[in-house]
Design a protein around this motif. Structure first.
Motif, mmCIF file in Angstrom:
data_model
loop_
_atom_site.group_PDB
_atom_site.id
_atom_site.type_symbol
_atom_site.label_atom_id
_atom_site.label_comp_id
_atom_site.label_asym_id
_atom_site.label_seq_id
_atom_site.Cartn_x
_atom_site.Cartn_y
_atom_site.Cartn_z
ATOM 1 N N ALA A 128 25.887 -18.705 3.623
ATOM 2 C CA ALA A 128 27.063 -18.771 4.504
ATOM 3 C C ALA A 128 27.554 -17.371 4.872
ATOM 4 C CB ALA A 128 28.177 -19.564 3.829
ATOM 5 N N ARG A 129 27.667 -16.492 3.900
ATOM 6 C CA ARG A 129 28.150 -15.122 4.169
ATOM 7 C C ARG A 129 27.213 -14.358 5.093
ATOM 8 N NH1 ARG A 129 32.187 -12.193 0.917
ATOM 9 N NH2 ARG A 129 33.464 -13.879 0.110
ATOM 10 N N LEU A 130 25.909 -14.489 4.852
ATOM 11 C CA LEU A 130 24.955 -13.749 5.676
ATOM 12 C C LEU A 130 24.908 -14.301 7.099
ATOM 13 C CD1 LEU A 130 22.072 -13.057 3.145
ATOM 14 C CD2 LEU A 130 23.973 -11.568 3.836
ATOM 15 N N THR A 131 25.025 -15.613 7.238
ATOM 16 C CA THR A 131 25.062 -16.218 8.568
ATOM 17 C C THR A 131 26.307 -15.744 9.319
ATOM 18 O OG1 THR A 131 23.817 -18.127 7.777
ATOM 19 C CG2 THR A 131 25.026 -18.401 9.842
ATOM 20 N N GLU A 132 27.441 -15.718 8.633
ATOM 21 C CA GLU A 132 28.680 -15.210 9.235
ATOM 22 C C GLU A 132 28.543 -13.747 9.656
ATOM 23 O OE1 GLU A 132 31.778 -15.815 6.366
ATOM 24 O OE2 GLU A 132 31.591 -17.994 6.457
ATOM 25 N N ALA A 133 27.728 -12.991 8.909
ATOM 26 C CA ALA A 133 27.537 -11.563 9.204
ATOM 27 C C ALA A 133 26.490 -11.339 10.298
ATOM 28 C CB ALA A 133 27.137 -10.824 7.936
ATOM 29 N N GLY A 134 25.935 -12.426 10.854
ATOM 30 C CA GLY A 134 25.003 -12.297 11.953
ATOM 31 C C GLY A 134 23.531 -12.388 11.597
ATOM 32 N N TRP A 135 23.217 -12.660 10.326
ATOM 33 C CA TRP A 135 21.816 -12.854 9.954
ATOM 34 C C TRP A 135 21.356 -14.163 10.594
ATOM 35 C CZ3 TRP A 135 19.336 -10.752 5.055
ATOM 36 C CH2 TRP A 135 19.886 -9.524 4.698
ATOM 37 N N PRO A 136 20.149 -14.208 11.138
ATOM 38 C CA PRO A 136 19.696 -15.415 11.843
ATOM 39 C C PRO A 136 19.406 -16.582 10.904
ATOM 40 C CG PRO A 136 17.940 -13.782 11.753
ATOM 41 C CD PRO A 136 19.160 -13.126 11.188
ATOM 42 N N GLY A 137 19.843 -17.769 11.289
ATOM 43 C CA GLY A 137 19.595 -18.976 10.507
ATOM 44 C C GLY A 137 18.129 -19.260 10.256
ATOM 45 N N PRO A 138 17.234 -19.000 11.243
ATOM 46 C CA PRO A 138 15.805 -19.274 11.016
ATOM 47 C C PRO A 138 15.088 -18.232 10.145
ATOM 48 C CG PRO A 138 16.350 -19.335 13.372
ATOM 49 C CD PRO A 138 17.527 -18.779 12.647
ATOM 50 N N LEU A 139 15.807 -17.220 9.641
ATOM 51 C CA LEU A 139 15.180 -16.197 8.805
ATOM 52 C C LEU A 139 14.454 -16.866 7.638
ATOM 53 C CD1 LEU A 139 15.026 -13.027 8.331
ATOM 54 C CD2 LEU A 139 16.811 -13.422 6.626
ATOM 55 N N PRO A 140 13.169 -16.581 7.440
ATOM 56 C CA PRO A 140 12.437 -17.188 6.320
ATOM 57 C C PRO A 140 13.086 -16.867 4.966
ATOM 58 C CG PRO A 140 10.922 -16.140 7.846
ATOM 59 C CD PRO A 140 12.309 -15.708 8.248
ATOM 60 N N ALA A 141 13.088 -17.862 4.094
ATOM 61 C CA ALA A 141 13.654 -17.710 2.758
ATOM 62 C C ALA A 141 12.789 -18.500 1.777
ATOM 63 C CB ALA A 141 15.094 -18.224 2.720
ATOM 64 N N ALA A 142 12.817 -18.074 0.526
ATOM 65 C CA ALA A 142 12.089 -18.793 -0.518
ATOM 66 C C ALA A 142 12.910 -18.784 -1.796
ATOM 67 C CB ALA A 142 10.726 -18.155 -0.770
ATOM 68 N N LEU A 174 15.759 -15.514 -5.270
ATOM 69 C CA LEU A 174 15.675 -15.794 -3.846
ATOM 70 C C LEU A 174 14.958 -14.645 -3.156
ATOM 71 C CD1 LEU A 174 19.354 -16.920 -3.114
ATOM 72 C CD2 LEU A 174 17.413 -18.334 -3.829
ATOM 73 N N VAL A 175 14.162 -14.967 -2.153
ATOM 74 C CA VAL A 175 13.520 -13.957 -1.318
ATOM 75 C C VAL A 175 13.913 -14.270 0.115
ATOM 76 C CG1 VAL A 175 11.352 -12.877 -0.617
ATOM 77 C CG2 VAL A 175 11.580 -13.814 -2.930
ATOM 78 N N LEU A 176 14.417 -13.262 0.827
ATOM 79 C CA LEU A 176 14.838 -13.414 2.212
ATOM 80 C C LEU A 176 14.098 -12.421 3.080
ATOM 81 C CD1 LEU A 176 18.708 -13.430 1.610
ATOM 82 C CD2 LEU A 176 17.205 -15.416 1.786
ATOM 83 N N GLY A 177 13.604 -12.864 4.210
ATOM 84 C CA GLY A 177 12.978 -11.947 5.154
ATOM 85 C C GLY A 177 11.642 -12.443 5.653
ATOM 86 N N ASP A 178 11.129 -11.763 6.669
ATOM 87 C CA ASP A 178 9.884 -12.177 7.308
ATOM 88 C C ASP A 178 8.685 -12.144 6.360
ATOM 89 O OD1 ASP A 178 11.077 -12.753 9.734
ATOM 90 O OD2 ASP A 178 10.889 -10.686 10.434
ATOM 91 N N ALA A 179 8.751 -11.358 5.291
ATOM 92 C CA ALA A 179 7.638 -11.301 4.337
ATOM 93 C C ALA A 179 7.384 -12.654 3.682
ATOM 94 C CB ALA A 179 7.905 -10.242 3.268
ATOM 95 N N VAL A 180 8.387 -13.523 3.640
ATOM 96 C CA VAL A 180 8.205 -14.860 3.074
ATOM 97 C C VAL A 180 7.102 -15.601 3.820
ATOM 98 C CG1 VAL A 180 9.307 -17.126 2.764
ATOM 99 C CG2 VAL A 180 10.561 -15.032 2.190
ATOM 100 N N ASP A 181 6.992 -15.382 5.116
ATOM 101 C CA ASP A 181 5.980 -16.082 5.911
ATOM 102 C C ASP A 181 4.586 -15.482 5.784
ATOM 103 O OD1 ASP A 181 7.495 -18.149 6.812
ATOM 104 O OD2 ASP A 181 8.044 -17.182 8.704
ATOM 105 N N LEU A 182 4.416 -14.458 4.973
ATOM 106 C CA LEU A 182 3.097 -13.862 4.780
ATOM 107 C C LEU A 182 2.306 -14.523 3.673
ATOM 108 C CD1 LEU A 182 3.943 -10.075 5.177
ATOM 109 C CD2 LEU A 182 3.009 -11.666 6.874
ATOM 110 N N ARG A 183 2.813 -15.580 3.100
ATOM 111 C CA ARG A 183 2.083 -16.318 2.082
ATOM 112 C C ARG A 183 0.988 -17.143 2.741
ATOM 113 N NH1 ARG A 183 6.930 -18.658 3.129
ATOM 114 N NH2 ARG A 183 7.022 -20.912 3.303
ATOM 115 N N PRO A 184 -0.003 -17.592 1.992
ATOM 116 C CA PRO A 184 -1.130 -18.318 2.589
ATOM 117 C C PRO A 184 -0.716 -19.511 3.436
ATOM 118 C CG PRO A 184 -1.622 -17.761 0.333
ATOM 119 C CD PRO A 184 -0.185 -17.372 0.573
#
Length: 131
Positions: free
Chosen positions: A40-54, A90-100
């Protein structure tokens, strides 16, 4: 990448909204219980909702479970009862999508050598547990 503890809250609350997610992978330890607040805080701060997370549970053990999601769904992603008491992060960021593949990470880790295909590049992923 940036590694932070979610305890005390003041640390991530001050740092993460100030830097933004562009080109950054964030690892948050001790954050499972406050993942809804973090999202919630990061979304309010402008982080994109579709940002990959794990959500990574029991990392580097034969019980490892990685739940792939996105920032918008992070707070609603349920942890299975079988892993409810496992340590996690938790892991946040585009690197999450680099998994197989999302499916490969959504299963418990197994001792195996795996080969994954990303585009035209062949990448070998080795997982060595218990050694």
């Amino acid at each position: 990448f940036l590694v932070l503890s979610a305890v005390p809250r003041e640390t991530w609350q001050r740092v993460l909204p100030a830097i933004g997610p562009e080109g950054l992978t964030v690892v948050l330890m001790m954050a499972l219980g406050v993942r809804q607040e973090i999202a919630a805080r990061l979304t309010e701060a402008g982080w994109p909702g579709p940002l990959p997370a794990a959500i990574v549970l029991a990392a580097s053990t034969d019980r490892q479970l990685v739940l792939g999601t996105c920032l918008a769904e992070l707070g609603r992603t349920e942890i299975p009862a079988t892993h409810a008491h496992e340590p996690g992060l938790l892991v946040l960021g585009d690197a999450v999508d680099l998994r197989p593949s999302r499916g490969a990470w959504a299963e418990p880790a197994r001792r195996a050598d795996r080969t994954a295909r990303w585009g035209e590049d062949q990448v070998e992923v080795r997982r060595e547990h218990g050694s």
